[in-house]
Design an enzyme around this catalytic site. Structure first.
Site, PDB file in Angstrom:
ATOM      1  N   SER A 143       0.843  -1.416  -0.162  1.00  0.00           N
ATOM      2  CA  SER A 143      -0.132  -0.015  -0.118  1.00  0.00           C
ATOM      3  C   SER A 143       0.870   1.196  -0.006  1.00  0.00           C
ATOM      4  O   SER A 143       1.986   1.401   0.724  1.00  0.00           O
ATOM      5  CB  SER A 143      -0.971   0.038   1.156  1.00  0.00           C
ATOM      6  OG  SER A 143      -1.438   1.315   1.499  1.00  0.00           O
ATOM      7  N   GLU A 152       0.168   3.792   1.463  1.00  0.00           N
ATOM      8  CA  GLU A 152      -0.063   4.111   3.006  1.00  0.00           C
ATOM      9  C   GLU A 152       1.420   3.986   3.781  1.00  0.00           C
ATOM     10  O   GLU A 152       1.746   4.754   4.512  1.00  0.00           O
ATOM     11  CB  GLU A 152      -1.090   3.682   3.779  1.00  0.00           C
ATOM     12  CG  GLU A 152      -2.472   3.914   3.680  1.00  0.00           C
ATOM     13  CD  GLU A 152      -2.513   5.640   4.019  1.00  0.00           C
ATOM     14  OE1 GLU A 152      -1.880   6.036   4.964  1.00  0.00           O
ATOM     15  OE2 GLU A 152      -3.221   6.338   3.417  1.00  0.00           O
ATOM     16  N   TYR A 155      -1.970   1.081  10.023  1.00  0.00           N
ATOM     17  CA  TYR A 155      -2.181   0.348   8.637  1.00  0.00           C
ATOM     18  C   TYR A 155      -0.853   0.449   8.037  1.00  0.00           C
ATOM     19  O   TYR A 155      -0.362  -0.562   7.333  1.00  0.00           O
ATOM     20  CB  TYR A 155      -3.295   1.078   8.032  1.00  0.00           C
ATOM     21  CG  TYR A 155      -3.399   0.369   6.594  1.00  0.00           C
ATOM     22  CD1 TYR A 155      -4.221  -1.018   6.456  1.00  0.00           C
ATOM     23  CD2 TYR A 155      -3.103   0.968   5.434  1.00  0.00           C
ATOM     24  CE1 TYR A 155      -4.325  -1.420   5.057  1.00  0.00           C
ATOM     25  CE2 TYR A 155      -3.164   0.527   4.143  1.00  0.00           C
ATOM     26  CZ  TYR A 155      -3.947  -0.888   3.888  1.00  0.00           C
ATOM     27  OH  TYR A 155      -3.974  -1.489   2.812  1.00  0.00           O
TER      28      TYR A 155
HETATM   29  P1  GDP Z   1      -7.590   5.069   2.627  1.00  0.00           P
HETATM   30  O1  GDP Z   1      -7.005   5.863   1.921  1.00  0.00           O
HETATM   31  O2  GDP Z   1      -7.297   3.574   2.584  1.00  0.00           O
HETATM   32  O3  GDP Z   1      -7.758   5.477   3.940  1.00  0.00           O
HETATM   33  O4  GDP Z   1      -9.138   5.098   2.147  1.00  0.00           O
HETATM   34  P2  GDP Z   1     -10.492   5.710   2.512  1.00  0.00           P
HETATM   35  O5  GDP Z   1     -11.493   5.657   1.405  1.00  0.00           O
HETATM   36  O6  GDP Z   1     -10.994   5.417   3.825  1.00  0.00           O
HETATM   37  O7  GDP Z   1     -10.027   7.406   2.635  1.00  0.00           O
HETATM   38  C1  GDP Z   1      -9.405   8.061   1.725  1.00  0.00           C
HETATM   39  C2  GDP Z   1      -9.499   9.773   2.331  1.00  0.00           C
HETATM   40  O8  GDP Z   1     -10.769   9.929   2.172  1.00  0.00           O
HETATM   41  C3  GDP Z   1      -8.778   9.712   3.663  1.00  0.00           C
HETATM   42  O9  GDP Z   1      -7.964  11.023   3.221  1.00  0.00           O
HETATM   43  C4  GDP Z   1      -9.771  10.075   4.536  1.00  0.00           C
HETATM   44  O10 GDP Z   1      -9.527  11.041   5.297  1.00  0.00           O
HETATM   45  C5  GDP Z   1     -10.723  10.931   3.502  1.00  0.00           C
HETATM   46  N1  GDP Z   1     -12.214  10.930   4.120  1.00  0.00           N
HETATM   47  C6  GDP Z   1     -12.999  12.128   4.159  1.00  0.00           C
HETATM   48  N2  GDP Z   1     -14.085  11.756   4.929  1.00  0.00           N
HETATM   49  C7  GDP Z   1     -14.294  10.565   5.112  1.00  0.00           C
HETATM   50  C8  GDP Z   1     -15.139   9.467   5.576  1.00  0.00           C
HETATM   51  O11 GDP Z   1     -16.239  10.060   5.839  1.00  0.00           O
HETATM   52  N3  GDP Z   1     -14.846   8.231   5.352  1.00  0.00           N
HETATM   53  C9  GDP Z   1     -13.562   7.859   4.988  1.00  0.00           C
HETATM   54  N4  GDP Z   1     -13.471   6.394   5.015  1.00  0.00           N
HETATM   55  N5  GDP Z   1     -12.690   8.592   4.640  1.00  0.00           N
HETATM   56  C10 GDP Z   1     -13.002   9.971   4.435  1.00  0.00           C
END
Ligand code: GDP
Length: 316
Positions: free
Chosen positions: A120, A122, A144
């Site tokens: 990832s 990340e 993560y």
């Molecule tokens: P990640 O990159 O694996 O953490 O995938 P996510 O889809 O969970 O998050 C992607 C981005 O969207 C991150 O920067 C989050 O902070 C942002 N984000 C903003 N609002 C939300 C929300 O309501 N839910 C999630 N999951 N992410 C959010």
């Protein structure tokens, strides 16, 4: 050829299994006990705990695969803040246990076993430069990311030991099979619900975060290409374009004919994370050059496909 896929019930595992079956492979898949999922027909299923290294060694010895794909794990950054120890046990310890099990199959059978780790972006944390590539410093900023960094470095260790192990540094990749805990699907499901009068608002966190969002089946195909390539290596798999969460929201609402999306969106601080990368954007030129891989779907098409799916589900 026989492939063994952990996490076969998840988004990536199910697309990968479909891709492998279509390419003529026999596919064995691991699912976690008690977690409901619907893997593709034709996959031979095994229930088991990836973090149980002895069980994985016994299972792999029995299956004797030519290729092992490690896609199982705690897949969400958000969940990793709630379950940091489980995240390390499954994503880090589980990954090295599976590499060791694959290594033993190779030693016992004296034939090549390819190993592909679903890594990832990340692990780059809050990178100082964009786009990131295979040599970008590893500096995770969440549980993560640190678990994925361990697995990525373990792949290099096992590759040096003689296992044909590759780590794919995957950027966000989405589809209608994404759970709504991820922002893409949360938005597309929420927008469909608002368009169909089933909801009145959408609550989100950081709208300024920028991610490189691709189409999950393209990323599954990259994994098979890496396993089939004669030389194992690490590859960034990404589109090379980043978009903000705000862009995603705007495009999803536009698809249902709503232009004044601000009326429906509320920012709730509980969705804002303790640490969150500002921008992730990947340079996949090595994968394009060596594996002949390229993304086939644009960001707009990903969002539209997901909104269309959620409108259909909502109507059913
Ligand atoms: P990640 O990159 O694996 O953490 O995938 P996510 O889809 O969970 O998050 C992607 C981005 O969207 C991150 O920067 C989050 O902070 C942002 N984000 C903003 N609002 C939300 C929300 O309501 N839910 C999630 N999951 N992410 C959010």
């Amino acid at each position: 050829m026989r492939a063994f896929v952990t996490g076969v019930g998840g988004q990536d595992g199910s697309y990968l299994a479909e891709d492998l079956l279509a390419a003529g492979y026999e596919v064995d898949g691991l699912v976690a006990p008690g977690i409901p999922c619907s893997p593709p027909a034709g996959v031979r299923l095994h229930e088991g705990d990836l973090a149980d290294a002895d069980a994985m060694a016994a299972l792999l010895a029995d299956v004797a695969p030519d290729q092992v794909y490690n896609l199982a794990g705690v897949s969400s950054v958000a969940l990793s803040w709630e379950q940091p120890v489980l995240t390390a046990q499954v994503n880090a310890v589980g990954a090295i246990g599976l590499m060791e099990a694959a290594w033993r199959v190779q030693q016992a059978s004296r034939r090549r076993v390819a190993f592909v780790q679903a890594g990832s972006a990340e692990m780059f944390g809050e990178p100082a430069s964009a786009p990131q590539h295979e040599g970008t410093p590893i500096q995770p900023v969440n549980p993560y990311g640190v678990s994925k960094a361990f697995a990525h470095q373990a792949v290099a260790v096992y590759r040096a030991r003689g296992l044909a192990a590759s780590s794919l540094i995957l950027y966000n990749h989405e589809s209608p099979r994404r759970p709504t805990s991820f922002v893409t699907r949360k938005i597309t499901a929420g927008v469909a619900a608002i368009a169909q009068g089933r909801a009145t608002e959408l609550t989100l966190g950081n709208l300024d975060a920028r991610r490189d969002w691709g189409w999950a089946p393209d990323y599954a195909r990259a994994m098979r290409l890496a396993a089939e390539h004669p030389h194992p290596a690490d590859y960034v798999i990404a589109t090379g374009e980043s978009h903000s969460v705000r862009d995603l929201v705007r495009i999803a609402f536009a698809h249902v004919g709503i232009a004044d999306w601000e009326r429906y969106v509320r920012v709730d601080p509980t969705f804002i994370r303790p640490a969150d990368a500002t921008e992730l954007c990947g340079d996949s030129s090595a994968a394009r050059r060596v594996l002949g891989w390229a993304p086939s779907v644009t960001f707009e098409q990903v969002v539209e496909a997901m909104v269309t799916h959620d409108l259909d589900v909502g109507q059913a």
